[in-house]
Design a protein around this motif. Sequence first.
Motif, PDB file in Angstrom:
ATOM      1  N   ARG A   1      -8.034 -25.341   2.397  1.00  0.00           N
ATOM      2  CA  ARG A   1      -7.166 -25.402   3.700  1.00  0.00           C
ATOM      3  C   ARG A   1      -6.193 -26.533   3.993  1.00  0.00           C
ATOM      4  NH1 ARG A   1     -11.915 -27.962   6.825  1.00  0.00           N
ATOM      5  NH2 ARG A   1     -13.372 -27.926   5.018  1.00  0.00           N
TER       6      ARG A   1
ATOM      7  N   SER B   1     -12.827 -26.763  -0.958  1.00  0.00           N
ATOM      8  CA  SER B   1     -12.595 -26.289   0.258  1.00  0.00           C
ATOM      9  C   SER B   1     -11.300 -26.986   0.949  1.00  0.00           C
ATOM     10  CB  SER B   1     -13.792 -26.283   1.260  1.00  0.00           C
ATOM     11  OG  SER B   1     -14.208 -27.569   1.466  1.00  0.00           O
ATOM     12  N   HIS B   2     -11.259 -28.300   1.036  1.00  0.00           N
ATOM     13  CA  HIS B   2      -9.899 -29.254   1.434  1.00  0.00           C
ATOM     14  C   HIS B   2      -8.733 -28.798   1.115  1.00  0.00           C
ATOM     15  CE1 HIS B   2     -11.926 -31.938   4.182  1.00  0.00           C
ATOM     16  NE2 HIS B   2     -12.963 -31.961   3.357  1.00  0.00           N
TER      17      HIS B   2
END
Lengths: 264, 297
Positions: B64, B60-61
Motif C-alpha cells: 500500500r 501489506s504496508h
Amino acid sequence: MRILVPLLLAASLLLPAAARAQEDTRPDYPEKLEIGISTDEIAISSDFRGADLTIFGAIEGYDPALLAQGKYDIVVALEGPKDDATVRKKERVFGIWVNRRSMTFELVPESYSLSSTRDVETIAPTAELNGVGVGIQHIRLTPTGYFGDGSNLTEFREAFKRLKESGGYYQRDPGGVQFISASLFKATVKLPASVPNGTHVVRAHLFRDGVFISEKALPLRVSKTGIEQMISNAAYNNAFPYGVFSVLLAVLTGWLASLVFRKE
Amino acid sequence: MNIFIILGMGAAVGFLSGMFGVGGGFLITPLLIFYNIPPVVAVATGANQVVASSMSGALSHFRRGTLDVKLGTVLLLGGLLGATAGIWLFSLLRRIGQLDLVISLLYVVLLGTVGTLMLLESIRALRRAANNQPVSLRRPGQHNWVHRLPLKMRFKKSKIYLSVIPVVGLGFCIGVLTSVMGVGGGFIMVPAMIYLLRIPTNVVVGTSLFQIIFVTAYTTIVQATANHAVDIVLAFILMVAGVIGAQYGVRVGQKLRGEQLRALLALLVLAVGVRLAVDLVATPSDIYSVVSEGVYR
C-alpha cells in the motif's frame, strides 16, 4: 530398552575399548580388577527413557579365604562428561529473591551413576572414599575462581550433590553389583533419561576390607541420534547458519500466511 | 513439552494480536516462561517468532506504500546498535546468573505500565461513550523539544523535517528491548513515533514493522550464534499457530466494540505482569540452583 554388555575375561579376547583401559593398582596387593564392555559406543534415540547398562568383571589374584568372608567390595561408577558447574544461592533483597552467592566447581561429571556391592558409606572409612573420590558424597568438588574464605564451601558442595541427586543426574544403587560366581561379578548402572551426550567413563573400584586396592576404567561414548539431536547439534556446531535458517523459516511462514489469507 | 499446549499458546496470542493489532511478543515470552521454558530460550525464540508475525503486516504496508523506507532505515540503524548492546548485556547477565531476574523484572515493569495505561485509556473511552461525548481526536501540537535538536534530515514520505538523534535513540531503545525481552516493541515504538516525533499516523505502523522485522531477524541470528538459545522447533510451532490465530483475531476484532476489548486486553496484560511479580516475591522451592558452564562442550 535394556542394554546388555557381555563379559570379556580373557585378555586375548579384549576388544579395542578394553585395550585402552586405564589401570591403577597398588603394587603391594596381588588383586586386580578386570572389566569389559562389548562396545565403546552407545547410540540413544530421542524416545530414550533411561536404561540399565550391565558390566561384567572379575577379581584376579584374589584370596579365596577373604572372598568367602565377603571382604571384597566392588564399586562401579559411570561418570558422565566433565564440565565446570556453578551453584547459585538466592537471597531476599527488598522482598525479591535474587541470586547473591555462587561457587563454580571445576570439571565435575554431568551425570554419575553408582552401583556397589553394598552401601558405599559402609564399604570404607570416609577418608578413604574421599581419597579415591568414589561415591556421590565423596566426589571431588574443587572450587575455582574467587570463593572467599571457603567458609561456605560445605554448604555449596552439599547443595550441588542434593540438586544433582534430586534431578536424577546422580544416582546410586547399593546392591547393584552382584557376584555371580566366586570372583565373577555383574554390575548394573543406570543410564538416566537425561544422559548427556559425550564420552563417559566406566570406573570400577575394588576394596579389600575397607582399603582401596585397585581401579579399572573404560571409556564409553554416548551419542544421541534422531532429529532432535541433529537440530541440537546444528544449533551448537553450525550456530550461524542455524540462526540464518531460523530467520528464513520465519520470513517464509509470514509470507505464506499473507498469501494464503490475502483478502479476496 | 507438549506440542498442543505450545500450539494453543501460539494460537491464543496470535488471535489477540490480530484482534488488537499488536505483535504479541510481549505475551509469548512470559507464557513460555510460565511453561518452564528457560528464559534464555523463551526470549531468543520469542524474537524469532516476531519475525514471522510482523512479516505479513509489513508486506501489506509495503504494497500500500504506507511505509517510509528512509525513516525506517534510520530507526533500523539505531535498532541494530541497540540489539548489539542488548545481546552483550544479555550474555553478561547470563554469565553472572542475573538474567532470569532481569527478564522478569523488565516484564513486570513493562506489562504493569502498558496494562495500566491501556486500562485507564479504555475506562476513559467507555465513560465518554456512556456520556455520549464525541471522541475528540487530539491534534498533536506542532513542535516540542524533539524538534529543536540538531542533525536534521528531510523524510519526504512522512513529510517531516526531523533530527536523526531522537529517531536513532528510539530505535536503539527498542533494539535493546528486542534482544533482552524478545519483543518487537511496536507497542512502545508506535505511540513514541506519533506523540514524541510527530510522525504522521498513516506511515507509523508500516515503518515500525519495517524496523521490527530487521531487528528481530538480526537478534535471532546473533542469539543463535552467541547463546545457542533459539529453539527452531518451538519457534516454528508458535509461528504457524500464531499467523493462523491472527487471521481469526482480525475478523472477530472487526465485529466487536473496541473499548471493552481494550479493557480486557489490559486486564490480561496486567494479570501476566502480576503473575511474574508473584514469582519474584514468592519463596522459591529451592534457593539453590546449579548450571553447567558448557565451557568444555
